[in-house]
Design a protein around this motif. Structure first.
Motif, mmCIF file in Angstrom:
data_model
loop_
_atom_site.group_PDB
_atom_site.id
_atom_site.type_symbol
_atom_site.label_atom_id
_atom_site.label_comp_id
_atom_site.label_asym_id
_atom_site.label_seq_id
_atom_site.Cartn_x
_atom_site.Cartn_y
_atom_site.Cartn_z
ATOM 1 N N MET A 1 0.848 -1.197 0.000
ATOM 2 C CA MET A 1 0.000 0.000 0.000
ATOM 3 C C MET A 1 0.874 1.234 0.000
ATOM 4 N N THR A 2 0.589 2.184 -0.842
ATOM 5 C CA THR A 2 1.347 3.417 -0.905
ATOM 6 C C THR A 2 0.413 4.592 -0.816
ATOM 7 N N THR A 3 0.955 5.746 -0.433
ATOM 8 C CA THR A 3 0.124 6.940 -0.306
ATOM 9 C C THR A 3 -0.399 7.400 -1.651
ATOM 10 N N THR A 4 0.280 7.072 -2.739
ATOM 11 C CA THR A 4 -0.181 7.511 -4.050
ATOM 12 C C THR A 4 -1.455 6.787 -4.466
ATOM 13 N N ALA A 5 -1.763 5.654 -3.813
ATOM 14 C CA ALA A 5 -2.955 4.900 -4.162
ATOM 15 C C ALA A 5 -4.205 5.477 -3.505
ATOM 16 N N LEU A 6 -4.041 6.448 -2.602
ATOM 17 C CA LEU A 6 -5.175 7.005 -1.886
ATOM 18 C C LEU A 6 -5.780 8.150 -2.679
ATOM 19 N N THR A 7 -7.093 8.108 -2.884
ATOM 20 C CA THR A 7 -7.800 9.169 -3.588
ATOM 21 C C THR A 7 -8.478 10.061 -2.565
ATOM 22 N N LEU A 8 -8.053 11.334 -2.471
ATOM 23 C CA LEU A 8 -8.561 12.250 -1.474
ATOM 24 C C LEU A 8 -9.619 13.138 -2.109
ATOM 25 N N ARG A 9 -10.763 13.304 -1.407
ATOM 26 C CA ARG A 9 -11.867 14.011 -2.036
ATOM 27 C C ARG A 9 -12.341 15.230 -1.255
ATOM 28 N N SER A 10 -12.473 15.114 0.068
ATOM 29 C CA SER A 10 -13.043 16.220 0.825
ATOM 30 C C SER A 10 -12.095 17.398 0.855
ATOM 31 N N PRO A 11 -12.580 18.633 1.131
ATOM 32 C CA PRO A 11 -11.688 19.801 1.203
ATOM 33 C C PRO A 11 -10.560 19.605 2.183
ATOM 34 N N ALA A 12 -10.871 18.998 3.330
ATOM 35 C CA ALA A 12 -9.813 18.759 4.321
ATOM 36 C C ALA A 12 -8.781 17.789 3.778
ATOM 37 N N GLU A 13 -9.251 16.760 3.065
ATOM 38 C CA GLU A 13 -8.338 15.767 2.513
ATOM 39 C C GLU A 13 -7.531 16.338 1.358
ATOM 40 N N LEU A 14 -8.154 17.214 0.566
ATOM 41 C CA LEU A 14 -7.439 17.808 -0.565
ATOM 42 C C LEU A 14 -6.255 18.636 -0.105
ATOM 43 N N ALA A 15 -6.321 19.180 1.116
ATOM 44 C CA ALA A 15 -5.215 19.981 1.643
ATOM 45 C C ALA A 15 -3.981 19.148 1.894
ATOM 46 N N LEU A 16 -4.132 17.817 1.887
ATOM 47 C CA LEU A 16 -2.999 16.931 2.171
ATOM 48 C C LEU A 16 -2.272 16.485 0.920
ATOM 49 N N THR A 17 -2.809 16.790 -0.263
ATOM 50 C CA THR A 17 -2.261 16.210 -1.486
ATOM 51 C C THR A 17 -1.119 17.002 -2.087
ATOM 52 N N GLY A 18 -1.035 18.293 -1.829
ATOM 53 C CA GLY A 18 0.004 19.098 -2.462
ATOM 54 C C GLY A 18 0.675 20.002 -1.467
ATOM 55 N N PRO A 19 1.462 20.978 -1.951
ATOM 56 C CA PRO A 19 2.117 21.925 -1.051
ATOM 57 C C PRO A 19 1.086 22.651 -0.192
ATOM 58 N N ILE A 20 1.282 22.632 1.110
ATOM 59 C CA ILE A 20 0.293 23.213 2.017
ATOM 60 C C ILE A 20 0.816 24.458 2.710
ATOM 61 N N GLY A 21 2.055 24.839 2.463
ATOM 62 C CA GLY A 21 2.564 26.102 2.981
ATOM 63 C C GLY A 21 3.127 26.023 4.370
ATOM 64 N N ARG A 58 -7.383 3.804 2.795
ATOM 65 C CA ARG A 58 -7.238 5.262 2.760
ATOM 66 C C ARG A 58 -7.984 5.914 3.909
ATOM 67 N N GLN A 59 -9.197 5.478 4.158
ATOM 68 C CA GLN A 59 -9.993 6.073 5.222
ATOM 69 C C GLN A 59 -9.401 5.749 6.589
ATOM 70 N N LEU A 60 -8.878 4.554 6.741
ATOM 71 C CA LEU A 60 -8.247 4.186 8.012
ATOM 72 C C LEU A 60 -7.028 5.061 8.283
ATOM 73 N N VAL A 61 -6.208 5.267 7.257
ATOM 74 C CA VAL A 61 -4.998 6.082 7.426
ATOM 75 C C VAL A 61 -5.357 7.528 7.737
ATOM 76 N N LEU A 62 -6.256 8.099 6.929
ATOM 77 C CA LEU A 62 -6.597 9.513 7.102
ATOM 78 C C LEU A 62 -7.211 9.803 8.458
ATOM 79 N N SER A 63 -8.031 8.913 8.939
ATOM 80 C CA SER A 63 -8.713 9.147 10.215
ATOM 81 C C SER A 63 -7.777 9.044 11.409
ATOM 82 N N HIS A 64 -6.567 8.538 11.192
ATOM 83 C CA HIS A 64 -5.621 8.387 12.308
ATOM 84 C C HIS A 64 -4.400 9.295 12.186
ATOM 85 N N LEU A 65 -4.378 10.182 11.206
ATOM 86 C CA LEU A 65 -3.224 11.065 11.050
ATOM 87 C C LEU A 65 -3.039 11.973 12.258
ATOM 88 N N ARG A 66 -4.142 12.361 12.901
ATOM 89 C CA ARG A 66 -4.028 13.242 14.065
ATOM 90 C C ARG A 66 -3.276 12.564 15.213
#
Length: 291
Positions: A1-21, A58-66
């Motif tokens: 499993m790699t992070t590139t295989a995760l498809t992010l859709r919500s606004p919060a999730e989209l903030a994780l896909t590219g440069p976030i500043g 993907r959902q398991l990983v994202l929900s535990h990033l905090r």
């Protein structure tokens, strides 16, 4: 499993896909991702392991990033970038998701703590110093625990060393050795261009033996120099006084005399002084070889 295989859709999730500043933007984005209930977590884990459903992973990983961020904050005292600590922790989280068995009956966060810490530990050990300070299991345990023991202490006393060794199940010698390693600092092999003379003296390159530092070679070289000096002195004694004076003035004096200076001194031409010098050197070479 790699992070590139995760498809992010919500606004919060989209903030994780590219440069976030900034990390603050990242923390804010993952804070808006909902925490899964036990039932939802179990269902997603079952889907992933039964069907290799990457969307469930993907959902398991994202929900535990905090939780990764929470753990990574505990390692900020090592002077390493927080972003790198979080990144390494995320790798550990993904490894945990891959190995998580929902039938065991524990929550993913409890299972993942070990994997998250393991990745962060490895990163800290690789990057805290130029030279890895802990390689064995006992040294790793001491590295991460001894700092806590010493937080409000100076050098450990003999009793404190024994207490730490007993608590961690290691020898007092290992405690003392790790204490020395923690107190040491990295030292550049070659001094920096702006280093002072005192800093130069402490550079490891200053302690390298010279290529000709062999005692036997040094003695041989000294005896050779003495022998050559004796032979030159004996050969010089066989030259006439004028030749000796010219050679000493031209080759054995700190202030080398010119041909015109010697010509004036001896009342001859500069060309004659050059001829005398050349003949004297030729005779001197023959006499030195013949000795």
């Amino acid at each position: 499993m790699t992070t590139t295989a995760l498809t992010l859709r919500s606004p919060a999730e989209l903030a994780l896909t590219g440069p976030i500043g900034s990390l603050d933007a990242y923390f804010d984005a993952i804070g808006r991702i909902p925490v899964l209930s036990r039932e939802a977590e179990s269902a997603l884990a079952t889907r992933y392991h039964a069907e290799s459903d990457v969307e469930a992973a993907r959902q398991l990983v994202l929900s535990h990033l905090r939780f990764v961020v929470h753990i990574a904050r505990g390692y900020m005292g090592y002077g390493l970038p927080m972003g790198d600590l979080v990144q390494e922790g995320n790798v550990g989280l993904m490894k945990a998701v891959k190995r998580f068995d929902p039938t065991v009956g524990v929550r993913l966060v409890s299972f993942a703590v070990h994997w998250i810490r393991a990745e962060i530990h490895e990163y800290v050990l690789r990057n805290w110093r130029l030279v890895k300070v802990a390689t064995t299991k006992a040294q790793r345990k001491l590295f991460f625990n001894l700092r806590k023991y010493k937080r409000n202490l100076g050098w450990l006393t003999a009793d404190e060393t024994r207490a730490v060794a007993q608590d961690l199940g290691v020898s007092t010698r290992e405690v003392t050795e790790m204490e020395r390693r923690l107190a040491s600092r990295d030292l550049s092999f070659d001094p920096a261009s702006d280093a002072s003379e005192d800093e130069d003296a402490w550079s490891p390159s200053a302690y390298l033996p010279a290529p000709d530092a062999d005692p036997a070679l040094a003695v041989e070289r000294e005896e050779w120099d003495e022998n050559v000096s004796d032979r030159v002195a004996a050969a010089m004694a066989q030259l006439d006084d004028r030749s000796q004076a010219i050679l000493r003035a031209r080759w054995m004096s700190e202030s080398k005399a010119t041909l015109h200076d010697l010509a004036e001194q001896f009342g001859v031409s500069a060309e004659r002084i050059r001829q005398v010098e050349a003949n004297a050197i030729k005779k001197l070479r023959k006499l030195v070889v013949a000795e």
